[in-house]
Design an enzyme around this catalytic site. Structure first.
Site, PDB file in Angstrom:
ATOM      1  N   HIS A 173       0.782  -1.234   0.000  1.00  0.00           N
ATOM      2  CA  HIS A 173       0.000   0.000   0.000  1.00  0.00           C
ATOM      3  C   HIS A 173       0.815   1.286   0.000  1.00  0.00           C
ATOM      4  O   HIS A 173       2.036   1.261   0.109  1.00  0.00           O
ATOM      5  CB  HIS A 173      -0.995  -0.019   1.148  1.00  0.00           C
ATOM      6  N   GLU A 210       0.814 -11.548   6.137  1.00  0.00           N
ATOM      7  CA  GLU A 210      -0.098 -10.688   6.879  1.00  0.00           C
ATOM      8  C   GLU A 210       0.375 -10.809   8.328  1.00  0.00           C
ATOM      9  O   GLU A 210       0.115 -11.804   8.996  1.00  0.00           O
ATOM     10  CB  GLU A 210      -1.542 -11.181   6.733  1.00  0.00           C
TER      11      GLU A 210
END
Length: 318
Positions: free
Chosen positions: A107, A280
């Site tokens: 991101h 993650e």
């Protein structure tokens, strides 16, 4: 991703906003933010709820704001979202001499200001997905984008000290992106010996733990993971074990099995020609996980776990 896989991740599990305007609205209403996990289930590679604009929690060292998942929008080229990535030369000599490692911080905080660009669809071989998403954030406002770039910077220094040339997909040096397809292409062009995409999830607050995402076999359009499935699986196992040893973080209790998940809907994996996995590192919406991720000392442990995994994988001669 919703987390983390740089691509819009879930279903891909969509977690990011299809239209950032919607994502920003959701996360400005506390009662709705907890529903982000379900929202991303409908999005794509890297689709998660938009990160909150709240200030970094007290006592938390603010990390440099990173860029986004994979390549820049539709054009998918460095010029579309920022400067072309460059490698960081080794600062030491060691077991990784002559090896190239691709680190992909998921991101970009600037994505919220470039909704048109990141919502453009890109080809991931077996589907089309959003260029990128905004990522998630803790309830106190510490963004996934800040977390991923900080951890990647820490891991880069460790790997460089061991002799590796480290290439980043973005270094907080571009206004948005890169798009998910470009992220894969950067690793391919660098001929990376190993690639790791770093993320944090945005699941329901009761879910916690970390998981590693590995590529499944995909042969469609521009995607062909046939040659990387096995080595990526080995890299994934090394990453799962090393990350757990370094951080003490439990396996995710809401997705995958024993800390592992295999996906065929992530552009960053589908289009990779080099061994690559996503991690993650935890669920930013979970209080315990968020406390860890906003702690600089814990982020250093996370970086050490990633570096140890890459070192162990490359020691196998992969």
């Amino acid at each position: 991703m919703t987390g983390t896989t740089s691509d819009p991740k879930y279903p891909e599990r969509p977690r990011r906003a299809r239209r950032l305007g919607i994502a920003v609205l959701v996360c400005t209403v506390p009662a709705l933010c907890a529903g982000g996990w379900f929202g991303w289930q409908a999005l794509a590679d890297g689709s998660r709820p938009a990160a909150s604009s709240a200030a970094t929690p007290a006592g938390t060292a603010a990390a440099p704001e990173p860029s986004s998942p994979e390549p820049a929008p539709a054009s998918s080229g460095p010029a579309a979202g920022g400067p072309a990535p460059s490698g960081s030369a080794p600062t030491g000599s060691g077991p990784l001499n002559g090896r190239t490692v691709l680190l992909d911080p998921g991101h970009n905080p600037g994505n919220t200001k470039h909704t048109t660009e990141i919502n453009k669809q890109v080809d991931i071989g077996n589907a089309r997905k959003e260029c990128d998403t905004t990522g998630t954030a803790t309830n106190a406002g510490y963004s996934e984008a800040s977390y991923t770039l900080d951890v990647v910077h820490r891991a880069r220094e460790i790997l460089r000290q061991r002799g590796a040339n480290v290439v980043l997909t973005q270094d907080g040096d571009r206004p948005f992106g890169p798009c998910i397809d470009e992220r894969a292409r950067i690793g391919n062009q660098a001929k990376a010996d190993a690639a790791v995409s770093v993320h944090a999830d945005g699941a329901p607050s009761g879910a916690h733990g970390f998981h590693v995402i590995m590529p499944g076999k995909v042969t469609a359009g521009a995607a062909d993971t046939s040659a990387i499935v096995d080595p990526s699986h080995r890299l994934g196992l090394e990453l799962r074990d090393a990350f757990k040893r370094a951080t003490g973080q439990p396996y995710a209790d809401y997705i995958g099995k024993d800390g592992l998940d295999t996906r065929t809907d992530l552009g960053g994996l589908n289009l990779s020609r080099v061994p690559k996995v996503f991690i993650e590192c935890g669920n930013m919406r979970n209080a315990a996980d968020a406390q860890h991720m906003t702690d600089p000392q814990w982020r250093q442990k996370a970086a050490e776990g990633i570096a140890e995994a890459v070192t162990a994988f490359l020691a196998q001669g992969s």
